[in-house]
Design a protein around this motif. Structure first.
Motif, PDB file in Angstrom:
ATOM      1  N   CYS A 197       2.348   7.712  -6.254  1.00  0.00           N
ATOM      2  CA  CYS A 197       1.041   7.233  -5.808  1.00  0.00           C
ATOM      3  C   CYS A 197       1.150   6.829  -4.344  1.00  0.00           C
ATOM      4  N   TRP A 198       0.007   6.804  -3.685  1.00  0.00           N
ATOM      5  CA  TRP A 198      -0.040   6.538  -2.257  1.00  0.00           C
ATOM      6  C   TRP A 198      -1.172   5.574  -1.957  1.00  0.00           C
ATOM      7  N   GLY A 199      -1.076   4.923  -0.814  1.00  0.00           N
ATOM      8  CA  GLY A 199      -2.111   4.000  -0.366  1.00  0.00           C
ATOM      9  C   GLY A 199      -2.297   4.125   1.129  1.00  0.00           C
ATOM     10  N   TYR A 200      -2.948   3.139   1.698  1.00  0.00           N
ATOM     11  CA  TYR A 200      -3.175   3.122   3.138  1.00  0.00           C
ATOM     12  C   TYR A 200      -2.054   2.366   3.831  1.00  0.00           C
ATOM     13  N   HIS A 201      -1.882   2.597   5.108  1.00  0.00           N
ATOM     14  CA  HIS A 201      -0.831   1.936   5.882  1.00  0.00           C
ATOM     15  C   HIS A 201      -1.316   0.613   6.485  1.00  0.00           C
ATOM     16  N   PHE A 202      -2.395   0.087   5.963  1.00  0.00           N
ATOM     17  CA  PHE A 202      -2.964  -1.155   6.494  1.00  0.00           C
ATOM     18  C   PHE A 202      -3.580  -1.944   5.349  1.00  0.00           C
ATOM     19  N   ASP A 203      -3.696  -3.251   5.545  1.00  0.00           N
ATOM     20  CA  ASP A 203      -4.430  -4.093   4.597  1.00  0.00           C
ATOM     21  C   ASP A 203      -5.918  -3.819   4.769  1.00  0.00           C
ATOM     22  N   PHE A 204      -6.669  -4.029   3.699  1.00  0.00           N
ATOM     23  CA  PHE A 204      -8.113  -3.803   3.766  1.00  0.00           C
ATOM     24  C   PHE A 204      -8.836  -4.866   2.941  1.00  0.00           C
ATOM     25  N   GLN A 205      -9.928  -5.337   3.478  1.00  0.00           N
ATOM     26  CA  GLN A 205     -10.778  -6.305   2.786  1.00  0.00           C
ATOM     27  C   GLN A 205     -12.158  -5.692   2.588  1.00  0.00           C
ATOM     28  N   SER A 206     -12.547  -5.515   1.333  1.00  0.00           N
ATOM     29  CA  SER A 206     -13.918  -5.064   1.041  1.00  0.00           C
ATOM     30  C   SER A 206     -14.774  -6.305   0.793  1.00  0.00           C
ATOM     31  N   ARG A 207     -16.009  -6.091   0.418  1.00  0.00           N
ATOM     32  CA  ARG A 207     -16.865  -7.237   0.086  1.00  0.00           C
ATOM     33  C   ARG A 207     -16.335  -7.993  -1.123  1.00  0.00           C
ATOM     34  N   VAL A 208     -15.610  -7.296  -1.968  1.00  0.00           N
ATOM     35  CA  VAL A 208     -15.188  -7.875  -3.242  1.00  0.00           C
ATOM     36  C   VAL A 208     -13.680  -8.061  -3.360  1.00  0.00           C
ATOM     37  N   PHE A 209     -12.898  -7.123  -2.875  1.00  0.00           N
ATOM     38  CA  PHE A 209     -11.457  -7.136  -3.103  1.00  0.00           C
ATOM     39  C   PHE A 209     -10.666  -7.077  -1.806  1.00  0.00           C
ATOM     40  N   PHE A 210      -9.443  -7.596  -1.882  1.00  0.00           N
ATOM     41  CA  PHE A 210      -8.459  -7.438  -0.818  1.00  0.00           C
ATOM     42  C   PHE A 210      -7.398  -6.473  -1.325  1.00  0.00           C
ATOM     43  N   TYR A 211      -7.073  -5.456  -0.530  1.00  0.00           N
ATOM     44  CA  TYR A 211      -6.054  -4.476  -0.878  1.00  0.00           C
ATOM     45  C   TYR A 211      -4.921  -4.566   0.148  1.00  0.00           C
ATOM     46  N   PRO A 212      -3.730  -4.999  -0.256  1.00  0.00           N
ATOM     47  CA  PRO A 212      -2.618  -5.013   0.700  1.00  0.00           C
ATOM     48  C   PRO A 212      -2.141  -3.591   0.984  1.00  0.00           C
ATOM     49  N   ARG A 213      -1.495  -3.419   2.117  1.00  0.00           N
ATOM     50  CA  ARG A 213      -1.023  -2.084   2.505  1.00  0.00           C
ATOM     51  C   ARG A 213       0.009  -1.535   1.533  1.00  0.00           C
ATOM     52  N   THR A 214       0.577  -2.378   0.716  1.00  0.00           N
ATOM     53  CA  THR A 214       1.572  -1.937  -0.264  1.00  0.00           C
ATOM     54  C   THR A 214       0.934  -1.444  -1.564  1.00  0.00           C
ATOM     55  N   ALA A 215      -0.373  -1.578  -1.695  1.00  0.00           N
ATOM     56  CA  ALA A 215      -1.049  -1.193  -2.937  1.00  0.00           C
ATOM     57  C   ALA A 215      -1.502   0.263  -2.885  1.00  0.00           C
ATOM     58  N   PRO A 216      -1.241   1.014  -3.936  1.00  0.00           N
ATOM     59  CA  PRO A 216      -1.743   2.381  -3.979  1.00  0.00           C
ATOM     60  C   PRO A 216      -3.239   2.384  -4.275  1.00  0.00           C
ATOM     61  N   ASN A 217      -3.881   3.501  -3.969  1.00  0.00           N
ATOM     62  CA  ASN A 217      -5.282   3.643  -4.330  1.00  0.00           C
ATOM     63  C   ASN A 217      -5.560   5.083  -4.737  1.00  0.00           C
ATOM     64  N   ALA A 218      -6.665   5.253  -5.431  1.00  0.00           N
ATOM     65  CA  ALA A 218      -7.013   6.568  -5.968  1.00  0.00           C
ATOM     66  C   ALA A 218      -7.322   7.566  -4.861  1.00  0.00           C
ATOM     67  N   ILE A 219      -7.923   7.122  -3.771  1.00  0.00           N
ATOM     68  CA  ILE A 219      -8.314   8.057  -2.714  1.00  0.00           C
ATOM     69  C   ILE A 219      -7.083   8.720  -2.094  1.00  0.00           C
ATOM     70  N   ALA A 220      -6.143   7.913  -1.612  1.00  0.00           N
ATOM     71  CA  ALA A 220      -4.945   8.468  -0.993  1.00  0.00           C
ATOM     72  C   ALA A 220      -4.138   9.286  -2.002  1.00  0.00           C
ATOM     73  N   THR A 221      -4.072   8.812  -3.235  1.00  0.00           N
ATOM     74  CA  THR A 221      -3.298   9.512  -4.263  1.00  0.00           C
ATOM     75  C   THR A 221      -3.918  10.860  -4.604  1.00  0.00           C
ATOM     76  N   VAL A 222      -5.232  10.930  -4.663  1.00  0.00           N
ATOM     77  CA  VAL A 222      -5.886  12.215  -4.953  1.00  0.00           C
ATOM     78  C   VAL A 222      -5.620  13.223  -3.837  1.00  0.00           C
ATOM     79  N   PHE A 223      -5.748  12.809  -2.579  1.00  0.00           N
ATOM     80  CA  PHE A 223      -5.474  13.731  -1.477  1.00  0.00           C
ATOM     81  C   PHE A 223      -4.019  14.200  -1.510  1.00  0.00           C
ATOM     82  N   ALA A 224      -3.091  13.296  -1.803  1.00  0.00           N
ATOM     83  CA  ALA A 224      -1.682  13.687  -1.907  1.00  0.00           C
ATOM     84  C   ALA A 224      -1.494  14.662  -3.066  1.00  0.00           C
TER      85      ALA A 224
END
Length: 173
Positions: free
Chosen positions: A120-147
């Protein structure tokens, strides 16, 4: 006329590929502001402060990354797009595409989130949405799907089993 257009498009793709490869696929992202090293800690302590910083950098008419100390990073998504382009080919001689596809797949493998059993893959940066905080170490579906798509393209191009196995694992994730 059509041949000139195709040649022009291929030239543009080669220029873009060279630009990315020369930078080892490192650069900025519109949401990478939380990587800033020159921002008071109080600003990034709260979700609202993080969102304000993100939006200020994203919407500023001047690039604030350098003064804020936001370093360029390697994007798994960009590397995946490059790997797919190499696998699909048609813009570089085949002998160059093979080596560059291998390099892109190796880099994609290094960018994988190792804390999870599935690829699985994620972004190389932390991200804060209106609802959640995603650390750069967390995978996400978007990056993983492209990979995963890049891995399937690589398998289709080379017939190698390893990219297909990784793509299957990404699907399991």
């Amino acid at each position: 006329m059509e041949d000139d257009r195709r040649r022009s498009i291929a030239d543009g793709i080669r220029t873009l590929e060279r630009w990315g490869r020369e930078r080892d696929w490192s650069g900025s992202d519109q949401y990478d502001a939380l990587g800033a090293t020159r921002v008071p800690a109080a600003i990034v302590r709260t979700p609202l402060g993080r969102r304000l910083l993100l939006q200020a950098v994203k919407r500023s008419p001047i690039d604030l990354r350098r003064p804020l100390g936001v370093p360029p990073g390697q994007s798994a998504v960009s590397v995946a797009w490059a790997a797919s382009a190499y696998a699909l080919g048609g813009f570089l001689p085949a002998v160059q595409l093979d080596g560059r596809l291998g390099d892109a797949l190796e880099l994609l493998s290094r960018l994988r989130c190792r804390a999870y059993p599935e690829p699985c893959w994620g972004y190389h940066f932390d991200f804060q949405s209106r609802v959640f905080f995603y650390p750069r170490t967390a995978p996400n579906a978007i990056a993983t799907v492209f990979a995963g798509i890049a891995l399937l393209d690589a398998h289709r191009c080379t017939g190698a089993a390893a990219p297909l196995e990784l793509a299957h694992g990404a699907g399991e994730f």
